[in-house]
Scaffold this motif. Structure first.
Motif, PDB file in Angstrom:
ATOM      1  N   VAL A  35       0.839  -1.204   0.000  1.00  0.00           N
ATOM      2  CA  VAL A  35       0.000   0.000   0.000  1.00  0.00           C
ATOM      3  C   VAL A  35       0.871   1.249   0.000  1.00  0.00           C
ATOM      4  O   VAL A  35       0.576   2.231  -0.703  1.00  0.00           O
ATOM      5  N   ALA A  36       1.957   1.236   0.757  1.00  0.00           N
ATOM      6  CA  ALA A  36       2.841   2.402   0.816  1.00  0.00           C
ATOM      7  C   ALA A  36       3.452   2.706  -0.551  1.00  0.00           C
ATOM      8  O   ALA A  36       3.599   3.874  -0.927  1.00  0.00           O
ATOM      9  N   ARG A  37       3.781   1.646  -1.293  1.00  0.00           N
ATOM     10  CA  ARG A  37       4.403   1.832  -2.612  1.00  0.00           C
ATOM     11  C   ARG A  37       3.490   2.625  -3.546  1.00  0.00           C
ATOM     12  O   ARG A  37       3.955   3.395  -4.386  1.00  0.00           O
ATOM     13  N   GLN A  38       2.172   2.442  -3.390  1.00  0.00           N
ATOM     14  CA  GLN A  38       1.223   3.174  -4.216  1.00  0.00           C
ATOM     15  C   GLN A  38       1.229   4.672  -3.915  1.00  0.00           C
ATOM     16  O   GLN A  38       0.730   5.472  -4.698  1.00  0.00           O
ATOM     17  N   HIS A  39       1.803   5.042  -2.771  1.00  0.00           N
ATOM     18  CA  HIS A  39       1.916   6.446  -2.388  1.00  0.00           C
ATOM     19  C   HIS A  39       3.353   6.956  -2.536  1.00  0.00           C
ATOM     20  O   HIS A  39       3.694   8.031  -2.026  1.00  0.00           O
ATOM     21  N   GLY A  40       4.187   6.177  -3.201  1.00  0.00           N
ATOM     22  CA  GLY A  40       5.562   6.593  -3.418  1.00  0.00           C
ATOM     23  C   GLY A  40       6.475   6.393  -2.225  1.00  0.00           C
ATOM     24  O   GLY A  40       7.575   6.945  -2.183  1.00  0.00           O
ATOM     25  N   VAL A  41       6.041   5.611  -1.254  1.00  0.00           N
ATOM     26  CA  VAL A  41       6.845   5.337  -0.056  1.00  0.00           C
ATOM     27  C   VAL A  41       7.389   3.917  -0.169  1.00  0.00           C
ATOM     28  O   VAL A  41       6.631   2.957  -0.276  1.00  0.00           O
ATOM     29  N   ILE A  42       8.708   3.793  -0.146  1.00  0.00           N
ATOM     30  CA  ILE A  42       9.349   2.494  -0.266  1.00  0.00           C
ATOM     31  C   ILE A  42       9.868   2.069   1.099  1.00  0.00           C
ATOM     32  O   ILE A  42      10.612   2.801   1.753  1.00  0.00           O
ATOM     33  N   VAL A  43       9.449   0.878   1.529  1.00  0.00           N
ATOM     34  CA  VAL A  43       9.854   0.384   2.840  1.00  0.00           C
ATOM     35  C   VAL A  43      10.058  -1.123   2.751  1.00  0.00           C
ATOM     36  O   VAL A  43       9.389  -1.814   1.976  1.00  0.00           O
TER      37      VAL A  43
END
Length: 220
Positions: A35-43
């Motif tokens: 889900v974070a990747r869809q907001h440009g957050v890579i974890v």
């Protein structure tokens, strides 16, 4: 040699949910990362899985005395938003000072209400069906929020249950005895008429504080 007294069979089983009846199909970290990747957050999913347990241990109880309806839902969302933010920051790196997109926590909250992320453990359905047919009253007592009602329905367990108590609505969380007492009162039972089945120390402590026999299971 004298034998210890054998307790009478219970009239009801109060069952924990997460880790006892149902569990995630894959780790929390993988869903957070997707889900974070869809907001440009890579974890890194592994970093999330390492950080979350410590965040939850330090959190205030998921319980909101006196709230119901939309106010209760808002409190649940806010509680999880704080835990999600703390978890991302605890992973370290550039996320420690990174401001998360406002909708990320809301989308994660909603995502974990979807049944495809969850599974009923293989050893659950058979025994619950037999207990239900035998007249044993079944209820859930869980340290979770209102999303659990929809999950149990979608996963095919709701029809076997007479009652579902979640800590957010009960106003107290295990190891408090209050959720157990609420379940007993709703079922019209005394503590000696029910057993609790759960997987955590909080299950054991809360049940004992309510005067209920607890059976603890340990899943890998």
């Amino acid at each position: 040699m004298s034998q210890p007294p054998i307790k009478a069979a219970p009239a009801a089983l109060l069952l924990d949910a997460m880790g006892t009846l149902i569990g995630l199909r894959r780790s929390v970290g993988h869903t957070y990362a997707d889900v974070a990747r869809q907001h440009g957050v890579i974890v890194d999913p592994t970093a999330i899985d390492r950080a979350l347990p410590a965040v939850l241990r330090l959190a205030s109880p998921l319980a909101f005395p006196g709230l119901e309806g939309s106010e209760l839902l808002a409190a649940e969302r806010q509680w999880w938003a704080r835990r999600i933010e703390d978890t991302f920051r605890a992973t370290g790196g550039n996320l420690a000072e990174f401001e998360l997109p406002p909708r990320l926590s809301l989308e994660l909250f909603d995502r974990f209400a979807e049944s495809d992320l969850w599974q009923v453990y293989p050893d659950v359905i058979g025994p619950m069906g037999r207990w239900h047919r035998a007249g044993l009253r079944l209820a859930v007592v869980s340290n979770f929020d209102q999303r659990l009602h929809g999950l149990l329905e979608a996963l095919g367990l709701a029809d076997l249950l007479e009652l579902v108590v979640v800590s957010s609505a009960a106003g107290a969380a295990k190891p408090s005895p209050q959720p157990f007492q609420l379940a007993l009162d709703s079922l019209g039972l005394e503590p000696e008429q029910a057993w609790h089945v759960g997987d955590s120390p909080e299950d054991v402590a809360g049940a004992r504080a309510a005067g209920i026999t607890c059976l603890r299971i340990q899943r890998h």
